[in-house]
Scaffold this active site. Structure first.
Site, short mmCIF file in Angstrom:
data_model
loop_
_atom_site.label_atom_id
_atom_site.label_comp_id
_atom_site.label_asym_id
_atom_site.label_seq_id
_atom_site.Cartn_x
_atom_site.Cartn_y
_atom_site.Cartn_z
N THR A 389 0.91 -1.10 0.11
CA THR A 389 -0.05 0.04 -0.03
C THR A 389 1.13 1.25 -0.07
O THR A 389 1.99 1.21 0.25
CB THR A 389 -0.75 -0.14 1.24
OG1 THR A 389 -1.70 -1.24 1.19
CG2 THR A 389 -1.77 1.06 1.18
N ASN A 409 -3.12 -3.85 -3.17
CA ASN A 409 -3.12 -4.99 -2.00
C ASN A 409 -1.66 -5.48 -2.05
O ASN A 409 -0.80 -4.88 -1.37
CB ASN A 409 -4.08 -6.10 -2.13
CG ASN A 409 -4.15 -6.78 -0.98
OD1 ASN A 409 -3.87 -6.56 -0.05
ND2 ASN A 409 -4.66 -7.97 -1.28
N SER A 461 -7.14 -2.58 6.74
CA SER A 461 -6.51 -1.87 7.64
C SER A 461 -6.06 -0.54 7.67
O SER A 461 -5.33 0.00 8.64
CB SER A 461 -5.42 -2.85 8.18
OG SER A 461 -5.65 -4.04 8.65
#
Length: 577
Positions: A389, A409, A461
């Site tokens: 990321t 990803n 996240s």
């Protein structure tokens, strides 16, 4: 053009690049209070911090021309799609947090990818009911409906001041004319080559005809990507979701057994959400709400740690790290059960982020002994990202701020490039719980709330965060790192607030990570050996290994901005004026 020689290394190789000729010297700034030898970049008016020099320079130029923080952020986002292709993207998605000075308001823009309409709960299970990792992580089925173009365009339309054409100009020029490959880009292409070979379009762009990646200093030209960027510049985001680009994406999917259709692209919309908010030792914390788990568990962990005098224990002492590890365990246990897409099920955000719930967890923490993860269950609440990321932070001269994290990803996502577009596709479908209770690529356990459903956004996240002090942006931070994003951002905040570090110290300091399962306390190289022994004696299963996170940070103190790019990944640039 001056091309810096990027240097690689581990945690203790602390290199902070400052390109702006108008930058102030930290040593001569009368308000500078940093005690360590690691000095941040300092500026008076505006600052950009990103993982790529071209993106930082493009965003900073927009600020110098009078654009605001959102203008710069959108410019950076599109530029990274060209110059940082393993994570910058048009074919992925992410989250943007924006502070608007004029309205004294923080808004969260969710442009996370969505599952295609043809997606199904068991699509990645084999005949025996086990998760097929090859299919969920590397096949064409692993791609969710991209959100980046729609998200950046929405941010610019609602909160920016420049045209989309201006925001895209640097990206188009760099794609069309090319830029020299640096060591970091070359190394990433070497690592990706085996997987990239399944995509002829990817090989054509990033490798020589003999299959070798470009050498350091070679010019990387991306003509197809330049075409896509020009289409967006001339016609707006509609061309990506309903025009010629969408036709190329849907045709590629149809020909290769993928799921994304014209209807998926046409129906995609980013969402403006209320940020998650918390208070920590007199500071206000704003971060991303679900479908990101980042903000919820960041606030949850800060609420727990606020009850301990960790500043008196000292930075990275065994006592402090033990409390961090135990706090992280409880947060990630809750993540496994209670987090998902709020459009599909109620998420107990208020309960998880409440001070009362934090008190109940604090009472279960043994300050002297680790509790095995198998003895920690998700809380009894009432309820009905990739490592590659990238994050960037911006502050402008009038007080606006942007914290943005977006991703494909894995490095280069699924490795598939849509022919004729230069657009790499994500592999975000692996962030769903393909089988509840089974770990994903980052070892994260997911529950039913994050199971695969058509049009659902997969749990993330990513944790772009803005910390406020006296109702003004104090710290803008965020990081890549999959499950380690949340704990990286947590430690940046603790380093600044509890341990009074300048932003360069806070960024470079050794970090730790625990995510409940597996029951391991990961620590970066550089942590004191005696500290590790004490932690093991306390029952912590310590594992020394790879670096944790790559934070890009800006902090305001007095009349100055201080910033730092993380030395853990070469090529970053923080600069201001």
């Amino acid at each position: 053009m001056l091309i810096p020689k990027y240097l690689s290394g581990f945690i203790l190789v602390l290199i902070f690049i400052a390109a702006s000729s108008t930058q102030l010297s930290a040593q001569t700034d009368p308000t500078y209070r940093g005690k360590a030898r690691f000095h941040p970049v300092v500026a008076e008016k505006a600052m950009v911090s990103s993982e790529n020099r071209y993106a930082t320079e493009a965003g900073l130029q927009v600020l110098k021309e009078g654009g605001n923080a959102v203008d710069a952020a959108v410019t950076i986002g599109f530029t990274l799609a060209v110059t940082f292709p393993r994570a910058g993207n048009l074919g992925g998605g992410g989250f943007m947090l924006v502070y608007l000075e004029e309205k004294n308001q923080v808004v969260a823009i969710d442009y996370r990818e969505k599952a295609p309409l043809k997606a199904s709960r068991d699509m990645f299970l084999d005949k025996d009911g086990n998760v097929d990792r090859e299919k969920s992580q590397y096949s064409i089925l692993s791609s969710g409906v991209p959100g980046t173009v729609a998200g950046l365009a929405l941010a610019l339309e609602n909160y920016g001041t420049i045209s989309l054409e201006r925001a895209l100009a640097p990206a188009i020029e760099l794609a069309e004319k090319g830029f020299p490959v640096d060591r970091d880009l070359r190394n990433s292409l070497i690592q990706a080559k085996n997987r990239m070979q399944k995509s002829p379009s990817s090989m054509k762009i990033f490798y020589h005809k003999n299959g070798e990646p470009y050498d350091e200093g070679d010019l990387l030209v991306q003509s197809d990507l330049a075409w896509s960027l020009k289409q967006i510049s001339e016609n707006g985001p509609v061309v990506f979701y309903q025009g010629e680009i969408s036709e190329k994406i849907s045709e590629f999917m149809s020909q290769n057994g993928g799921l994304i259709t014209k209807e998926d692209l046409r129906k995609y919309e980013p969402v403006i959400r209320e940020p998650v908010k918390g208070d920590y030792r007199g500071y206000q914390i704003y971060s991303m709400p679900p479908p990101s788990s980042g903000g919820v568990h960041l606030v949850q962990m800060l609420n727990i740690l606020e009850q301990f005098p960790i500043s008196s224990f000292g930075h990275n002492t065994a006592q402090t790290i033990h409390l961090l590890a135990e706090t992280m365990k409880y947060a990630f246990a809750d993540r496994s059960k209670f987090l998902g897409d709020p459009n599909f099920a109620p998420i107990p955000v208020e309960e998880i982020t409440s001070k009362t719930y934090a008190k109940s967890i604090k009472d279960r923490i043994n300050p002297q002994r680790a509790v095995p993860s198998k003895e920690i269950d998700p809380g009894g609440l009432m309820t009905n990202e990739g490592i590659n990321t990238t994050h960037f932070s911006v502050m402008d001269s009038v007080g606006n701020a942007v914290s943005n994290t977006y991703t494909l990803n894995f490095s280069y996502g699924s490795k598939f490039t849509v022919p004729g577009t230069g657009i790499l596709l994500n592999n975000e479908m692996d962030d769903f719980s393909s089988k509840p209770g089974t770990p994903n690529a980052f070892g994260l356990i997911g529950g039913k709330l994050n199971s695969i459903e058509p049009e659902k956004r997969m749990l993330s996240s990513m944790s772009p965060t803005i910390v406020m002090k006296d109702r003004k942006p104090f710290l803008v931070t965020g990081s890549p790192g999959g499950s380690r994003i949340i704990t990286t951002v947590l430690q940046i905040i603790l380093n600044v607030i509890d341990f009074d570090m300048n932003i360069a110290e806070a960024t470079s300091a050794v970090r730790v990570h625990h995510q409940w399962l597996p029951d391991e306390l990961s620590v970066e190289r550089g942590l004191n050996g005696d500290t590790i022994k004490i932690l093991k004696d306390m029952g912590q299963n310590v594992k020394t290994g790879r670096t944790i996170g790559v934070a890009e940070n800006i902090m305001r103190k007095g009349n100055y901005l201080y910033g730092a790019s993380d030395p853990r990944r070469p090529g970053g640039l923080t600069s201001g004026f």
